[in-house]
Design an enzyme around this catalytic site. Structure first.
Site, PDB file in Angstrom:
ATOM      1  N   TYR A   9      -6.784   7.762   2.292  1.00 39.35           N
ATOM      2  CA  TYR A   9      -5.683   7.134   3.058  1.00 39.35           C
ATOM      3  C   TYR A   9      -4.402   7.949   2.907  1.00 39.35           C
ATOM      4  O   TYR A   9      -3.774   8.349   3.898  1.00 39.35           O
ATOM      5  CB  TYR A   9      -5.480   5.690   2.567  1.00 39.35           C
ATOM      6  CG  TYR A   9      -4.179   5.081   3.040  1.00 39.35           C
ATOM      7  CD1 TYR A   9      -3.920   4.882   4.392  1.00 39.35           C
ATOM      8  CD2 TYR A   9      -3.184   4.705   2.114  1.00 39.35           C
ATOM      9  CE1 TYR A   9      -2.718   4.332   4.825  1.00 39.35           C
ATOM     10  CE2 TYR A   9      -1.990   4.151   2.535  1.00 39.35           C
ATOM     11  CZ  TYR A   9      -1.758   3.969   3.889  1.00 39.35           C
ATOM     12  OH  TYR A   9      -0.565   3.436   4.311  1.00 39.35           O
ATOM     13  N   ALA A  27      -2.471   2.557  12.433  1.00 38.47           N
ATOM     14  CA  ALA A  27      -3.302   3.305  11.479  1.00 38.47           C
ATOM     15  C   ALA A  27      -4.191   2.308  10.753  1.00 38.47           C
ATOM     16  O   ALA A  27      -3.937   1.100  10.768  1.00 38.47           O
ATOM     17  CB  ALA A  27      -2.426   4.043  10.462  1.00 38.47           C
ATOM     18  N   THR A  62       3.966   6.563   3.640  1.00 35.54           N
ATOM     19  CA  THR A  62       3.675   5.698   2.501  1.00 35.54           C
ATOM     20  C   THR A  62       3.950   6.421   1.183  1.00 35.54           C
ATOM     21  O   THR A  62       3.845   7.655   1.105  1.00 35.54           O
ATOM     22  CB  THR A  62       2.184   5.283   2.536  1.00 35.54           C
ATOM     23  OG1 THR A  62       1.820   4.743   1.270  1.00 35.54           O
ATOM     24  CG2 THR A  62       1.270   6.461   2.803  1.00 35.54           C
ATOM     25  N   PHE A  81       3.237   2.984  14.074  1.00 35.48           N
ATOM     26  CA  PHE A  81       2.658   2.231  12.944  1.00 35.48           C
ATOM     27  C   PHE A  81       1.135   2.274  12.941  1.00 35.48           C
ATOM     28  O   PHE A  81       0.527   2.027  11.897  1.00 35.48           O
ATOM     29  CB  PHE A  81       3.042   0.742  13.050  1.00 35.48           C
ATOM     30  CG  PHE A  81       4.497   0.446  12.909  1.00 35.48           C
ATOM     31  CD1 PHE A  81       5.065   0.258  11.661  1.00 35.48           C
ATOM     32  CD2 PHE A  81       5.311   0.339  14.027  1.00 35.48           C
ATOM     33  CE1 PHE A  81       6.418  -0.024  11.534  1.00 35.48           C
ATOM     34  CE2 PHE A  81       6.661   0.062  13.910  1.00 35.48           C
ATOM     35  CZ  PHE A  81       7.214  -0.123  12.650  1.00 35.48           C
ATOM     36  N   ARG A  96      -7.756  -1.310 -12.930  1.00 32.40           N
ATOM     37  CA  ARG A  96      -8.530  -0.676 -11.852  1.00 32.40           C
ATOM     38  C   ARG A  96      -8.295   0.826 -11.937  1.00 32.40           C
ATOM     39  O   ARG A  96      -7.161   1.251 -12.198  1.00 32.40           O
ATOM     40  CB  ARG A  96      -8.053  -1.159 -10.482  1.00 32.40           C
ATOM     41  CG  ARG A  96      -8.397  -2.594 -10.189  1.00 32.40           C
ATOM     42  CD  ARG A  96      -7.937  -2.987  -8.821  1.00 32.40           C
ATOM     43  NE  ARG A  96      -6.506  -2.776  -8.640  1.00 32.40           N
ATOM     44  CZ  ARG A  96      -5.797  -3.273  -7.643  1.00 32.40           C
ATOM     45  NH1 ARG A  96      -6.383  -4.005  -6.738  1.00 32.40           N
ATOM     46  NH2 ARG A  96      -4.501  -3.045  -7.538  1.00 32.40           N
ATOM     47  N   ASP A 133      -4.735   3.173 -10.699  1.00 28.37           N
ATOM     48  CA  ASP A 133      -3.495   2.399 -10.575  1.00 28.37           C
ATOM     49  C   ASP A 133      -2.455   2.952 -11.548  1.00 28.37           C
ATOM     50  O   ASP A 133      -2.525   2.688 -12.755  1.00 28.37           O
ATOM     51  CB  ASP A 133      -3.741   0.926 -10.950  1.00 28.37           C
ATOM     52  CG  ASP A 133      -3.994   0.049  -9.744  1.00 28.37           C
ATOM     53  OD1 ASP A 133      -3.763   0.510  -8.616  1.00 28.37           O
ATOM     54  OD2 ASP A 133      -4.414  -1.107  -9.950  1.00 28.37           O
TER      55      ASP A 133
HETATM   56  N1  LIG Z   1       1.827  -2.793   4.352  1.00 29.27           N
HETATM   57  C1  LIG Z   1       2.296  -1.886   3.475  1.00 29.27           C
HETATM   58  O1  LIG Z   1       2.668  -2.214   2.334  1.00 29.27           O
HETATM   59  C2  LIG Z   1       2.425  -0.432   3.891  1.00 29.27           C
HETATM   60  C3  LIG Z   1       2.920   0.486   2.952  1.00 29.27           C
HETATM   61  C4  LIG Z   1       3.044   1.822   3.332  1.00 29.27           C
HETATM   62  C5  LIG Z   1       2.706   2.214   4.617  1.00 29.27           C
HETATM   63  N2  LIG Z   1       2.210   1.312   5.499  1.00 29.27           N
HETATM   64  C6  LIG Z   1       1.859   1.770   6.853  1.00 29.27           C
HETATM   65  O2  LIG Z   1       2.565   0.981   7.798  1.00 29.27           O
HETATM   66  C7  LIG Z   1       1.801   0.828   8.989  1.00 29.27           C
HETATM   67  C8  LIG Z   1       1.701  -0.639   9.318  1.00 29.27           C
HETATM   68  O3  LIG Z   1       1.108  -1.343   8.219  1.00 29.27           O
HETATM   69  P1  LIG Z   1       0.718  -2.876   8.361  1.00 29.27           P
HETATM   70  O4  LIG Z   1       0.600  -3.422   6.989  1.00 29.27           O
HETATM   71  O5  LIG Z   1       1.591  -3.515   9.359  1.00 29.27           O
HETATM   72  O6  LIG Z   1      -0.764  -2.717   8.956  1.00 29.27           O
HETATM   73  P2  LIG Z   1      -1.505  -3.565  10.092  1.00 29.27           P
HETATM   74  O7  LIG Z   1      -2.954  -3.280   9.916  1.00 29.27           O
HETATM   75  O8  LIG Z   1      -1.061  -4.979  10.065  1.00 29.27           O
HETATM   76  O9  LIG Z   1      -0.968  -2.881  11.432  1.00 29.27           O
HETATM   77  C9  LIG Z   1      -1.539  -1.724  11.989  1.00 29.27           C
HETATM   78  C10 LIG Z   1      -1.723  -1.989  13.489  1.00 29.27           C
HETATM   79  O10 LIG Z   1      -2.214  -0.811  14.125  1.00 29.27           O
HETATM   80  C11 LIG Z   1      -3.250  -1.183  15.036  1.00 29.27           C
HETATM   81  N3  LIG Z   1      -4.101   0.011  15.218  1.00 29.27           N
HETATM   82  C12 LIG Z   1      -4.819   0.665  14.266  1.00 29.27           C
HETATM   83  N4  LIG Z   1      -5.441   1.731  14.811  1.00 29.27           N
HETATM   84  C13 LIG Z   1      -5.085   1.761  16.128  1.00 29.27           C
HETATM   85  C14 LIG Z   1      -5.401   2.627  17.212  1.00 29.27           C
HETATM   86  N5  LIG Z   1      -6.215   3.694  17.067  1.00 29.27           N
HETATM   87  N6  LIG Z   1      -4.864   2.361  18.421  1.00 29.27           N
HETATM   88  C15 LIG Z   1      -4.058   1.290  18.598  1.00 29.27           C
HETATM   89  N7  LIG Z   1      -3.712   0.443  17.604  1.00 29.27           N
HETATM   90  C16 LIG Z   1      -4.240   0.670  16.381  1.00 29.27           C
HETATM   91  C17 LIG Z   1      -3.917  -2.376  14.395  1.00 29.27           C
HETATM   92  O11 LIG Z   1      -4.621  -3.201  15.297  1.00 29.27           O
HETATM   93  C18 LIG Z   1      -2.729  -3.101  13.764  1.00 29.27           C
HETATM   94  O12 LIG Z   1      -2.145  -4.033  14.665  1.00 29.27           O
HETATM   95  C19 LIG Z   1       0.467   1.514   8.723  1.00 29.27           C
HETATM   96  O13 LIG Z   1       0.505   2.801   9.306  1.00 29.27           O
HETATM   97  C20 LIG Z   1       0.393   1.592   7.206  1.00 29.27           C
HETATM   98  O14 LIG Z   1      -0.382   2.691   6.793  1.00 29.27           O
HETATM   99  C21 LIG Z   1       2.055  -0.008   5.174  1.00 29.27           C
END
Ligand SMILES: NC(=O)c1ccc[n+]([C@@H]2O[C@H](COP(=O)([O-])OP(=O)(O)OC[C@H]3O[C@@H](n4cnc5c(N)ncnc54)[C@H](O)[C@@H]3O)[C@@H](O)[C@H]2O)c1
Length: 325
Positions: A140, A74, A116, A72, A278, A281
């Site tokens: 992104y 990122a 995503t 996860f 925006r 979108d």
């Molecule tokens: N939230 C959404 O709607 C959504 C939609 C599509 C994809 N995603 C993807 O799902 C994943 C999780 O999303 P989220 O909303 O939980 O985000 P989030 O920011 O809550 O979680 C990401 C976690 O990764 C950690 N992190 C980032 N870079 C790091 C590194 N280099 N080393 C160690 N830890 C690191 C952060 O501290 C955080 O805890 C992401 O990859 C995001 O791109 C999220």
């Protein structure tokens, strides 16, 4: 299974780690807490605080191989990625390459990745299938597509099973974990926080789209349903190679529908102002989710907007300042 969860202190990662632990898996987490929260890390897991860029830490963590890695970690703010693209290429792609090397060197046989809907950009057709053209429109989305490519090549060459799960709009909360990002850019937490704190910080961006009520339509998926899909993907992923699966409900909801449901769930009057569209979108983004249903046997169970908003509201009410409460 012995599972490494990267980003397991974040919103979706911590919920997934908790679900995997509850299902009896042995879970280790690596997270640098750049956007995650120490309090989100589930009890009963092993936590390594540090970055994917720290090769020594990764070598130590992989000293005993895992059955699977769920990735996860990122950065994921679209706007920030436009302003600071190299931060995204460095962290998202760089971190993934360091991790994939350890997997390719025998660190795990299964690799499940948070991709995503942003990899599709502005699709020609909706619902969006996995065969749609991959044309991300921001850094992104481009980094996520590059991460998918790297893992597909590595999986094919070295014989591990890689699954990219392309989430649409994650939302909701599960048990003691919810959404706490700073800044918060997602519609539902921004709306609920504005209702809770009685602040006029929420606006509808555009009500002149070619949709029934003029506002944008998105596909919202409950974080608990996302977590379950990861558990199913771990069990399913046994053949070497690469598979991409959409995770959405297949049903879209407009911004006005979300606002109306939030008013019902919270019992408050909600009448946000309308601001101009925006840039970038699209009017409607909805997943075709047949592949995930067929291959994984996945069934979203909590993603109807009533349940999703009720769960999110319960979390925000208990944590008005996020994990600080
Ligand atoms: N939230 C959404 O709607 C959504 C939609 C599509 C994809 N995603 C993807 O799902 C994943 C999780 O999303 P989220 O909303 O939980 O985000 P989030 O920011 O809550 O979680 C990401 C976690 O990764 C950690 N992190 C980032 N870079 C790091 C590194 N280099 N080393 C160690 N830890 C690191 C952060 O501290 C955080 O805890 C992401 O990859 C995001 O791109 C999220």
């Amino acid at each position: 299974m012995r599972v490494l969860v990267t980003g397991g202190a974040g919103y979706i990662g911590s919920t997934t780690a908790a679900v995997l632990r509850d299902q009896g898996h042995e879970v280790e987490i690596i997270d640098d807490l750049s956007t995650g929260h120490r309090r989100a890390v589930p009890d009963g897991t092993t936590f390594h605080e540090g970055s994917l860029h720290d090769r020594q830490l990764l070598d130590a963590v992989f000293a005993r191989p895992f059955d699977a890695v769920v990735h996860f970690a990122a950065h994921s703010l679209v706007g920030e990625s436009v302003d600071r693209p190299l931060k995204y290429w460095r962290n998202n792609v760089g971190g993934t390459l360091t991790l994939l090397e350890r997997v390719a060197w025998g660190g795990a046989k299964r690799f499940v990745f948070s991709s995503t809907a942003a990899v599709y950009g502005e699709p020609d057709e909706v619902p969006i299938t996995e065969e749609a053209a991959l044309r991300p429109v921001n850094p992104y989305g481009k980094t996520k597509l590059a991460m998918e490519s790297a893992m597909a090549d590595a999986a094919t060459a070295t014989g591990f099973a890689a699954v990219a799960l392309r989430y649409f709009n994650a939302a909701g909360a599960w048990k003691r974990r919810g959404e706490d990002h700073e800044p918060e850019t997602h519609l539902i937490p921004r709306l609920l926080r504005s209702i809770l704190l009685r602040e006029e910080t929420f606006a509808v961006f555009g009500d002149d789209y070619p949709t029934p009520d003029g506002t944008c339509i998105r596909d919202y998926i409950h974080v608990r349903d996302l977590a379950e899909a990861h558990a199913l993907a771990l069990a399913w992923a046994s053949e070497p190679g690469f598979t991409a699966l959409n995770l959405g409900t297949g049903t879209g909801h407009s911004v006005r529908e979300i606002v109306a449901t939030a008013a019902e769930v919270t019992g408050r009057d909600v009448d946000p102002p309308v601001q101009p569209r925006r840039p970038g979108d699209p009017a409607r983004l909805v997943a075709a989710n047949d592949r995930a249903r067929e291959l994984l046997g996945w069934q979203p169970e909590r993603s109807d907007v009533g349940t999703l908003l009720a769960d999110a509201w319960a979390w925000h009410r208990d944590h008005p300042r996020g994990y600080a409460d």
